[in-house]
Write an enzyme that holds these catalytic residues in place. Sequence first.
Site, PDB file in Angstrom:
ATOM      1  N   CYS A  74      61.185 -19.456  24.295  1.00  0.00           N
ATOM      2  CA  CYS A  74      62.170 -19.971  25.261  1.00  0.00           C
ATOM      3  C   CYS A  74      62.033 -21.414  25.710  1.00  0.00           C
ATOM      4  O   CYS A  74      62.924 -22.239  25.498  1.00  0.00           O
ATOM      5  CB  CYS A  74      62.132 -19.108  26.517  1.00  0.00           C
ATOM      6  SG  CYS A  74      62.641 -17.403  26.255  1.00  0.00           S
ATOM      7  N   HIS A 110      63.601 -22.418  33.543  1.00  0.00           N
ATOM      8  CA  HIS A 110      62.399 -22.261  32.709  1.00  0.00           C
ATOM      9  C   HIS A 110      61.858 -23.582  32.164  1.00  0.00           C
ATOM     10  O   HIS A 110      61.305 -23.638  31.069  1.00  0.00           O
ATOM     11  CB  HIS A 110      62.686 -21.303  31.535  1.00  0.00           C
ATOM     12  CG  HIS A 110      61.429 -20.643  31.031  1.00  0.00           C
ATOM     13  ND1 HIS A 110      61.327 -20.069  29.781  1.00  0.00           N
ATOM     14  CD2 HIS A 110      60.220 -20.479  31.614  1.00  0.00           C
ATOM     15  CE1 HIS A 110      60.119 -19.569  29.618  1.00  0.00           C
ATOM     16  NE2 HIS A 110      59.430 -19.808  30.713  1.00  0.00           N
TER      17      HIS A 110
HETATM   18 CA    CA Z   1      64.228 -16.654  24.650  1.00  0.00          CA
END
Ligand code: CA
Length: 441
Positions: free
Chosen positions: A70, A128
């Site tokens: 990610c 994130h």
């Molecule tokens: Ca991901």
Amino acid sequence: MKSIIPLIAALVLPALSADTKPNILVILSDDQGYADVGFNGSKDIPTPHLDALAKSGLRCTSGYVTHPFCSPTRAALMTGRYQQRFGHENNPVYKPNDATEGLPLTEKLLPQSLTEAGWQTGWIGKWHLGATPAHAPWKRGFAECFGFIGGGHQFINWQPKNEEYNISLVRDGQPSDVPEHLTARFGTEAAAFIGRHTDAPWFLYLAFNAPHSPQQPTPEELAKFSGIQDPQRRKYAAQISLMDQAIGQTIEKLDATGQRQRTLVFFFTDNGGPLPSACSNAPLRGGKGQVYEGGVRVPFVVSWPGTLPAGKDFAAPVSSLDVYATSLALAGVPMPTDVPHDGVNLIPYLKGENTNAPHPQLFWRTGGGLAHAIREGNWKLVRLKDKPAELYDLAVDIGEALDLATTKPEVVTHLVAALDAWNKELIPPVFSGLAGQQKAH
Ligand code: CA
């Protein structure tokens, strides 16, 4: 006649202005399998809105992200640079007081450059890229913000507390919790953003956390998939379906506000589907966390009706890195020269004006060197730590099943040299993340 000229000008000039300053909408999904979208052939997970988006533009059949998990993928998306150039090679740990865990503050992000060029900017969804106040999206170029700061989140019925998956959602820095399913809310928020900005050009980064775990569809959506036997895949399918509807709501708002023809839309997934799990990356090998195709080759669409071809495939490799360079080109902003950038403006290639491959080579590295890969033309070389390099011909072996390293040693030598040269431009990871954390997001 004099009285008509201003009228004609008033009718024509806004259209010209709009054409030269398009909106840019980047839609990201999270951990969605390569095969788990209708436009890549899924039979049991219908995605009519994503399929319509693909038909309105180009399906990039060799669309890649820069990392198989990610946060590093998102770091490259926001900077237009291979994230290993600035050490963002792991998932940051969710630590609101640790400034080392996040996208280094020395990097200038795409929304900052677009803001300077007059673009309205918005972020909705998953961040994130660091949990400290200085790393927040509203400190890094996004004017309007709604979402969560960590690497994942509960979708429904959570009690806000200070844990990554249960933190309060935030709107422009203030807590803002919602009663409805998170995915549906992100669609509503995206449509509202589009409705608020019908005049000026804008950039919207819509980062769904679906269909990343936890799989928490609404009961109503889950009931639509009773024909799927595997209970985990049933939930996963319902999560994708909810996201597809939210994307449909977003695109419909572009139509309703007359902005569809002046909006460039990207859709892709941040990494391959995790294995073993309910998802499918078929016919690709491997999945999330790996540099085989299943980890980095993703569902990928570029749509701009009236400007780009519609209903066609684009076969040459393209990258999530290209969002940055394409956006700056459309905004008339020169590419920065103070540090290396790695993407290209895709528009001339997608229009067919430039028939060369946008990227002669694409590279991957994970874990500071645990795994490397390079694609050049149809050759793909994979080099895992302490193992001999593997070589695949993707033209005939998209599943990377037949290792040709011993029969094509000259190709291996050439690609290893290119990989090593690229490697020399990188730095070690500046934060390590938690052991095992890399696969958690
Ligand atoms: Ca991901």
